[in-house]
Design a protein around this motif. Structure first.
Motif, PDB file in Angstrom:
ATOM      1  N   VAL A  20       0.763  -1.342   0.106  1.00  0.00           N
ATOM      2  CA  VAL A  20      -0.056   0.018   0.017  1.00  0.00           C
ATOM      3  C   VAL A  20       0.878   1.232  -0.094  1.00  0.00           C
ATOM      4  O   VAL A  20       1.807   1.421   0.807  1.00  0.00           O
ATOM      5  N   ALA A  21       0.740   1.924  -0.916  1.00  0.00           N
ATOM      6  CA  ALA A  21       1.360   3.386  -0.995  1.00  0.00           C
ATOM      7  C   ALA A  21       0.729   4.459  -0.716  1.00  0.00           C
ATOM      8  O   ALA A  21       1.137   5.704  -0.721  1.00  0.00           O
ATOM      9  N   ASP A  22      -0.574   4.401  -0.315  1.00  0.00           N
ATOM     10  CA  ASP A  22      -1.297   5.519  -0.038  1.00  0.00           C
ATOM     11  C   ASP A  22      -1.154   5.946   1.267  1.00  0.00           C
ATOM     12  O   ASP A  22      -0.605   5.207   2.178  1.00  0.00           O
ATOM     13  N   ARG A  23      -1.522   7.136   1.705  1.00  0.00           N
ATOM     14  CA  ARG A  23      -1.240   7.873   3.084  1.00  0.00           C
ATOM     15  C   ARG A  23      -2.536   8.343   3.677  1.00  0.00           C
ATOM     16  O   ARG A  23      -3.276   8.968   2.781  1.00  0.00           O
ATOM     17  N   LEU A  24      -3.227   8.283   4.742  1.00  0.00           N
ATOM     18  CA  LEU A  24      -4.220   8.851   5.288  1.00  0.00           C
ATOM     19  C   LEU A  24      -3.606  10.057   6.079  1.00  0.00           C
ATOM     20  O   LEU A  24      -2.574  10.021   6.390  1.00  0.00           O
ATOM     21  N   SER A  25      -4.423  10.911   6.424  1.00  0.00           N
ATOM     22  CA  SER A  25      -4.153  12.360   7.046  1.00  0.00           C
ATOM     23  C   SER A  25      -3.605  11.841   8.547  1.00  0.00           C
ATOM     24  O   SER A  25      -4.289  11.212   9.129  1.00  0.00           O
ATOM     25  N   GLY A  26      -2.213  11.814   8.826  1.00  0.00           N
ATOM     26  CA  GLY A  26      -1.829  11.832  10.081  1.00  0.00           C
ATOM     27  C   GLY A  26      -1.364  10.350  10.647  1.00  0.00           C
ATOM     28  O   GLY A  26      -0.998   9.872  11.657  1.00  0.00           O
ATOM     29  N   VAL A  27      -1.717   9.069   9.528  1.00  0.00           N
ATOM     30  CA  VAL A  27      -1.415   8.015   9.606  1.00  0.00           C
ATOM     31  C   VAL A  27      -0.272   7.376   8.460  1.00  0.00           C
ATOM     32  O   VAL A  27      -0.664   7.394   7.362  1.00  0.00           O
ATOM     33  N   ASP A  28       0.628   6.850   9.015  1.00  0.00           N
ATOM     34  CA  ASP A  28       1.567   6.268   8.183  1.00  0.00           C
ATOM     35  C   ASP A  28       1.391   4.744   7.931  1.00  0.00           C
ATOM     36  O   ASP A  28       1.629   4.002   8.893  1.00  0.00           O
ATOM     37  N   LEU A  29       0.732   4.193   7.076  1.00  0.00           N
ATOM     38  CA  LEU A  29       0.401   2.928   6.810  1.00  0.00           C
ATOM     39  C   LEU A  29       1.755   1.912   6.734  1.00  0.00           C
ATOM     40  O   LEU A  29       1.390   0.875   7.176  1.00  0.00           O
ATOM     41  N   THR A  30       2.751   2.402   6.265  1.00  0.00           N
ATOM     42  CA  THR A  30       3.809   1.448   6.401  1.00  0.00           C
ATOM     43  C   THR A  30       4.121   1.394   7.773  1.00  0.00           C
ATOM     44  O   THR A  30       4.603  -0.084   8.184  1.00  0.00           O
ATOM     45  N   THR A  31       4.373   2.198   8.386  1.00  0.00           N
ATOM     46  CA  THR A  31       4.560   1.996  10.164  1.00  0.00           C
ATOM     47  C   THR A  31       3.473   1.337  10.776  1.00  0.00           C
ATOM     48  O   THR A  31       3.985   0.306  11.424  1.00  0.00           O
ATOM     49  N   VAL A  32       2.228   1.358  10.330  1.00  0.00           N
ATOM     50  CA  VAL A  32       1.116   0.562  11.013  1.00  0.00           C
ATOM     51  C   VAL A  32       1.371  -0.983  10.757  1.00  0.00           C
ATOM     52  O   VAL A  32       1.240  -1.789  11.342  1.00  0.00           O
ATOM     53  N   GLY A  33       1.917  -1.007   9.455  1.00  0.00           N
ATOM     54  CA  GLY A  33       2.111  -2.314   8.803  1.00  0.00           C
ATOM     55  C   GLY A  33       3.327  -3.046   9.441  1.00  0.00           C
ATOM     56  O   GLY A  33       3.205  -4.275   9.793  1.00  0.00           O
ATOM     57  N   TRP A  34       4.349  -2.607   9.672  1.00  0.00           N
ATOM     58  CA  TRP A  34       5.615  -2.984  10.602  1.00  0.00           C
ATOM     59  C   TRP A  34       5.135  -3.369  11.950  1.00  0.00           C
ATOM     60  O   TRP A  34       5.670  -4.269  12.489  1.00  0.00           O
ATOM     61  N   ILE A  35       4.260  -2.393  12.632  1.00  0.00           N
ATOM     62  CA  ILE A  35       3.778  -2.746  13.883  1.00  0.00           C
ATOM     63  C   ILE A  35       2.881  -3.917  14.094  1.00  0.00           C
ATOM     64  O   ILE A  35       3.190  -4.979  14.805  1.00  0.00           O
ATOM     65  N   LEU A  36       2.123  -4.003  13.111  1.00  0.00           N
ATOM     66  CA  LEU A  36       1.135  -5.374  12.898  1.00  0.00           C
ATOM     67  C   LEU A  36       2.072  -6.492  12.764  1.00  0.00           C
ATOM     68  O   LEU A  36       1.698  -7.743  13.048  1.00  0.00           O
ATOM     69  N   MET A  37       3.010  -6.733  11.775  1.00  0.00           N
ATOM     70  CA  MET A  37       3.945  -7.583  11.713  1.00  0.00           C
ATOM     71  C   MET A  37       4.541  -7.934  12.855  1.00  0.00           C
ATOM     72  O   MET A  37       4.865  -9.193  13.178  1.00  0.00           O
ATOM     73  N   GLY A  38       5.288  -7.104  13.811  1.00  0.00           N
ATOM     74  CA  GLY A  38       6.061  -7.421  14.807  1.00  0.00           C
ATOM     75  C   GLY A  38       4.867  -7.931  16.164  1.00  0.00           C
ATOM     76  O   GLY A  38       5.369  -8.886  16.648  1.00  0.00           O
ATOM     77  N   ALA A  39       3.773  -7.544  15.884  1.00  0.00           N
ATOM     78  CA  ALA A  39       2.920  -8.187  16.851  1.00  0.00           C
ATOM     79  C   ALA A  39       2.429  -9.425  16.506  1.00  0.00           C
ATOM     80  O   ALA A  39       2.278 -10.296  17.404  1.00  0.00           O
ATOM     81  N   GLY A  40       2.351  -9.805  15.113  1.00  0.00           N
ATOM     82  CA  GLY A  40       1.995 -10.987  14.774  1.00  0.00           C
ATOM     83  C   GLY A  40       3.223 -11.806  14.952  1.00  0.00           C
ATOM     84  O   GLY A  40       3.135 -13.256  15.436  1.00  0.00           O
TER      85      GLY A  40
END
Length: 70
Positions: A20-40
């Protein structure tokens, strides 16, 4: 957290981090992805550790029998 939830978090995190290359306002989806991968990954490691520990536990059953003969 079970193995299925951990794999799901890894998959969703990988999609968000790498596909995913899109960005939401105030949310970096790449960082959220890395956090989810770490939690998994952490959840998967903990689940496998506890499953391995439970498998190595041995249970012994003792049956006591007393026969009384007159």
């Amino acid at each position: 957290m079970g193995i299925g939830v951990s794999v799901f978090l890894l998959a969703v995190g990988g999609i968000l981090a790498f596909a995913v290359a899109d960005r939401l306002s105030g949310v970096d989806l790449t960082t959220v992805g890395w956090i989810l991968m770490g939690a998994g990954a952490l959840g998967l490691a903990v689940t496998l550790l506890f499953a391995n520990q439970a498998r190595r536990t041995s249970h012994t059953t003792v049956h006591e029998r007393r026969d009384l003969h007159d």
